[in-house]
Scaffold this motif. Sequence first.
Motif, PDB file in Angstrom:
ATOM      1  N   GLY A  11       0.843  -1.193   0.000  1.00  0.00           N
ATOM      2  CA  GLY A  11       0.000   0.000   0.000  1.00  0.00           C
ATOM      3  C   GLY A  11       0.874   1.236   0.000  1.00  0.00           C
ATOM      4  N   GLY A  13       0.160   4.377  -0.812  1.00  0.00           N
ATOM      5  CA  GLY A  13      -0.657   5.586  -0.936  1.00  0.00           C
ATOM      6  C   GLY A  13      -0.113   6.659  -0.014  1.00  0.00           C
ATOM      7  N   LEU A  14      -1.011   7.504   0.488  1.00  0.00           N
ATOM      8  CA  LEU A  14      -0.595   8.630   1.329  1.00  0.00           C
ATOM      9  C   LEU A  14       0.223   8.168   2.536  1.00  0.00           C
ATOM     10  N   VAL A  15      -0.345   7.264   3.327  1.00  0.00           N
ATOM     11  CA  VAL A  15       0.305   6.868   4.582  1.00  0.00           C
ATOM     12  C   VAL A  15       1.461   5.905   4.329  1.00  0.00           C
ATOM     13  N   VAL A  36       4.448  -3.280  -2.641  1.00  0.00           N
ATOM     14  CA  VAL A  36       3.339  -4.111  -3.104  1.00  0.00           C
ATOM     15  C   VAL A  36       2.135  -3.199  -3.239  1.00  0.00           C
ATOM     16  N   ASP A  37       1.684  -2.965  -4.446  1.00  0.00           N
ATOM     17  CA  ASP A  37       0.540  -2.071  -4.671  1.00  0.00           C
ATOM     18  C   ASP A  37       0.087  -2.270  -6.109  1.00  0.00           C
ATOM     19  N   PRO A  38      -1.147  -2.733  -6.307  1.00  0.00           N
ATOM     20  CA  PRO A  38      -1.584  -3.060  -7.672  1.00  0.00           C
ATOM     21  C   PRO A  38      -1.797  -1.835  -8.576  1.00  0.00           C
ATOM     22  N   ALA A  72      -0.195  -0.734   4.673  1.00  0.00           N
ATOM     23  CA  ALA A  72      -0.850   0.583   4.699  1.00  0.00           C
ATOM     24  C   ALA A  72      -1.875   0.637   3.562  1.00  0.00           C
ATOM     25  N   THR A  73      -2.651  -0.415   3.494  1.00  0.00           N
ATOM     26  CA  THR A  73      -3.674  -0.552   2.459  1.00  0.00           C
ATOM     27  C   THR A  73      -5.012  -0.051   3.013  1.00  0.00           C
ATOM     28  N   PRO A  74      -6.056   0.041   2.170  1.00  0.00           N
ATOM     29  CA  PRO A  74      -7.370   0.419   2.710  1.00  0.00           C
ATOM     30  C   PRO A  74      -7.818  -0.573   3.796  1.00  0.00           C
ATOM     31  N   ASN A  75      -8.566  -0.062   4.774  1.00  0.00           N
ATOM     32  CA  ASN A  75      -8.975  -0.887   5.923  1.00  0.00           C
ATOM     33  C   ASN A  75      -9.641  -2.192   5.499  1.00  0.00           C
ATOM     34  N   HIS A  78      -7.211  -5.059   5.230  1.00  0.00           N
ATOM     35  CA  HIS A  78      -6.250  -5.335   6.312  1.00  0.00           C
ATOM     36  C   HIS A  78      -6.313  -6.800   6.754  1.00  0.00           C
ATOM     37  N   GLU A  95      -1.463  -0.748   9.552  1.00  0.00           N
ATOM     38  CA  GLU A  95      -1.971   0.583   9.872  1.00  0.00           C
ATOM     39  C   GLU A  95      -3.267   0.474  10.688  1.00  0.00           C
ATOM     40  N   LYS A  96      -3.598   1.538  11.373  1.00  0.00           N
ATOM     41  CA  LYS A  96      -4.842   1.540  12.147  1.00  0.00           C
ATOM     42  C   LYS A  96      -6.016   1.920  11.234  1.00  0.00           C
ATOM     43  N   HIS A 124       0.691   5.056  15.997  1.00  0.00           N
ATOM     44  CA  HIS A 124       2.078   5.528  16.131  1.00  0.00           C
ATOM     45  C   HIS A 124       2.262   6.576  17.227  1.00  0.00           C
ATOM     46  N   HIS A 181      -7.341   7.220  17.476  1.00  0.00           N
ATOM     47  CA  HIS A 181      -5.978   7.473  17.972  1.00  0.00           C
ATOM     48  C   HIS A 181      -6.036   8.009  19.403  1.00  0.00           C
TER      49      HIS A 181
HETATM   50  N1  LIG Z   1      -1.545   6.432  11.255  1.00  0.00           N
HETATM   51  C1  LIG Z   1      -2.258   7.465  10.806  1.00  0.00           C
HETATM   52  O1  LIG Z   1      -2.209   8.586  11.348  1.00  0.00           O
HETATM   53  C2  LIG Z   1      -3.144   7.283   9.612  1.00  0.00           C
HETATM   54  C3  LIG Z   1      -3.671   8.403   8.953  1.00  0.00           C
HETATM   55  C4  LIG Z   1      -4.484   8.198   7.855  1.00  0.00           C
HETATM   56  C5  LIG Z   1      -4.765   6.911   7.422  1.00  0.00           C
HETATM   57  N2  LIG Z   1      -4.259   5.834   8.103  1.00  0.00           N
HETATM   58  C6  LIG Z   1      -4.525   4.451   7.644  1.00  0.00           C
HETATM   59  O2  LIG Z   1      -3.585   4.105   6.625  1.00  0.00           O
HETATM   60  C7  LIG Z   1      -4.175   3.169   5.701  1.00  0.00           C
HETATM   61  C8  LIG Z   1      -4.005   3.699   4.286  1.00  0.00           C
HETATM   62  O3  LIG Z   1      -4.655   4.948   4.157  1.00  0.00           O
HETATM   63  P1  LIG Z   1      -4.245   5.966   2.983  1.00  0.00           P
HETATM   64  O4  LIG Z   1      -4.905   7.254   3.318  1.00  0.00           O
HETATM   65  O5  LIG Z   1      -2.776   5.926   2.758  1.00  0.00           O
HETATM   66  O6  LIG Z   1      -4.988   5.297   1.745  1.00  0.00           O
HETATM   67  P2  LIG Z   1      -4.638   5.505   0.210  1.00  0.00           P
HETATM   68  O7  LIG Z   1      -5.902   5.233  -0.523  1.00  0.00           O
HETATM   69  O8  LIG Z   1      -3.932   6.800  -0.016  1.00  0.00           O
HETATM   70  O9  LIG Z   1      -3.565   4.338  -0.114  1.00  0.00           O
HETATM   71  C9  LIG Z   1      -3.883   2.983  -0.109  1.00  0.00           C
HETATM   72  C10 LIG Z   1      -2.969   2.294  -1.126  1.00  0.00           C
HETATM   73  O10 LIG Z   1      -3.164   0.872  -1.009  1.00  0.00           O
HETATM   74  C11 LIG Z   1      -3.167   0.316  -2.335  1.00  0.00           C
HETATM   75  N3  LIG Z   1      -3.837  -0.976  -2.268  1.00  0.00           N
HETATM   76  C12 LIG Z   1      -5.164  -1.251  -2.342  1.00  0.00           C
HETATM   77  N4  LIG Z   1      -5.378  -2.587  -2.203  1.00  0.00           N
HETATM   78  C13 LIG Z   1      -4.156  -3.149  -2.037  1.00  0.00           C
HETATM   79  C14 LIG Z   1      -3.712  -4.487  -1.827  1.00  0.00           C
HETATM   80  N5  LIG Z   1      -4.588  -5.501  -1.735  1.00  0.00           N
HETATM   81  N6  LIG Z   1      -2.396  -4.705  -1.695  1.00  0.00           N
HETATM   82  C15 LIG Z   1      -1.502  -3.683  -1.772  1.00  0.00           C
HETATM   83  N7  LIG Z   1      -1.868  -2.394  -1.961  1.00  0.00           N
HETATM   84  C16 LIG Z   1      -3.178  -2.128  -2.084  1.00  0.00           C
HETATM   85  C17 LIG Z   1      -3.854   1.358  -3.176  1.00  0.00           C
HETATM   86  O11 LIG Z   1      -3.556   1.198  -4.548  1.00  0.00           O
HETATM   87  C18 LIG Z   1      -3.290   2.656  -2.573  1.00  0.00           C
HETATM   88  O12 LIG Z   1      -2.101   3.039  -3.239  1.00  0.00           O
HETATM   89  C19 LIG Z   1      -5.625   3.020   6.153  1.00  0.00           C
HETATM   90  O13 LIG Z   1      -5.718   1.880   6.959  1.00  0.00           O
HETATM   91  C20 LIG Z   1      -5.882   4.254   6.995  1.00  0.00           C
HETATM   92  O14 LIG Z   1      -6.877   4.052   7.996  1.00  0.00           O
HETATM   93  C21 LIG Z   1      -3.451   6.011   9.161  1.00  0.00           C
END
Ligand SMILES: NC(=O)c1ccc[n+]([C@@H]2O[C@H](COP(=O)([O-])OP(=O)(O)OC[C@H]3O[C@@H](n4cnc5c(N)ncnc54)[C@H](O)[C@@H]3O)[C@@H](O)[C@H]2O)c1
Length: 356
Positions: A11, A13-15, A36-38, A72-75, A78, A95-96, A124, A181
């Motif tokens: 994952g 993405g952002l996190v 790993v990210d499709p 760090a994939t969508p919930n 997980h 990730e949470k 964290h 959190h």
């Molecule tokens: N710790 C924090 O403060 C905090 C803050 C925001 C989000 N989060 C958590 O982080 C996680 C990710 O959130 P985000 O905002 O980065 O989401 P995001 O949508 O920006 O990124 C998710 C990424 O996962 C990829 N993905 C989807 N399915 C996948 C799979 N099966 N295998 C591999 N990759 C896959 C997507 O292509 C995408 O790039 C969530 O669980 C969210 O709750 C945590």
Amino acid sequence: MSGRVQIALAGAGLVGRWHADAILSMESEVALAAIVDPSPDGKAYADKVGVPWHGSLTELFGSERPDGVVVATPNQVHLENALECISVDCPVLIEKPIATSSDEAIQIVTAAREKRVPVLVGHHRRHNPIIRKAKSLIEEGRLGRITTVQSNCWLLKPEDYFSQAWRRAGGAGPVMVNAIHDLDLLRYLCGEVASVHAAASSAVRQFETEDTAAVLLVFESGALGTLSVSDTVASPWSWELTAGENSAYAATDQSCYLVGGTEASLSLPDARLWRHDGGGNWKDPIGFESQAVQKANPLAAQIRHFISVIEGEAEPLVSAEEGLNSLALAEAILQSAADGRAVTLESIPDPAASLA
Ligand SMILES: NC(=O)c1ccc[n+]([C@@H]2O[C@H](COP(=O)([O-])OP(=O)(O)OC[C@H]3O[C@@H](n4cnc5c(N)ncnc54)[C@H](O)[C@@H]3O)[C@@H](O)[C@H]2O)c1
């Protein structure tokens, strides 16, 4: 273990990229083994940072065995991701929230216990030195007996944050996204919660999910707490805007948690310990002692801790069980708000019972 610890990221993405930055900033200790990210963006990111790319965890484990994986994939994925890592005995930092429901989280706890694979959850903030300091002050008894705690999470999210439909749907509001959190920290600092009574409102945004919630927490110790969360408030009083953990938010010098004890009170994150002169009472002047805390990036500290767990030198600070309990507490709040009555945490399934 010889050489640098190899950690793959699922994952990007952002996190996920925050985690990648943390790993890449510690190159003498740890290597980013793979992405790993499709998605095409995931592949482009792997190319940019110069590490192997895989479209799935199955592909990753088919060709290499990292020492650990950060998920760090969508919930919604997980559970599947965690079970796949556990099935090949690979330690995982998820990730949470640990999963989308406590039922799913129990499956992760159960699998991890059966295979004896370390599972960490990405709350964290526990790795922030300010919180470590607060925990030690409380454990040393500097506050006396904890009587009450106040937690404030008032944020103003921009309208475009809600352009994705899932962010307007039930369960994606500020209780599950932000306050989870705060709840994890309240549990860490003040102990387990016995019951909650909550009200939630969507009066401002009118979405399916709440935009505001007020919660009364009754701790097992007898302490009482209040938590207020809203993503419709222009305010400086949230961990996000006070702790300076994320450069995306301009930090304020305010506090968002007040922990009240019979000897002293603590405001956080400014780490001021307030007590009356001579250990006296409200008739005596009160002043504060600022606690010296060296700032550090909690995401980097969390990765360093993950390395220690992988190397068998530490137990997870936020284990799967801890992630489950924080998720169950957030669920209880949403249930209480929906039903208009207090919810006891005993009604949440105990993972130990499912293993008996
Ligand atoms: N710790 C924090 O403060 C905090 C803050 C925001 C989000 N989060 C958590 O982080 C996680 C990710 O959130 P985000 O905002 O980065 O989401 P995001 O949508 O920006 O990124 C998710 C990424 O996962 C990829 N993905 C989807 N399915 C996948 C799979 N099966 N295998 C591999 N990759 C896959 C997507 O292509 C995408 O790039 C969530 O669980 C969210 O709750 C945590």
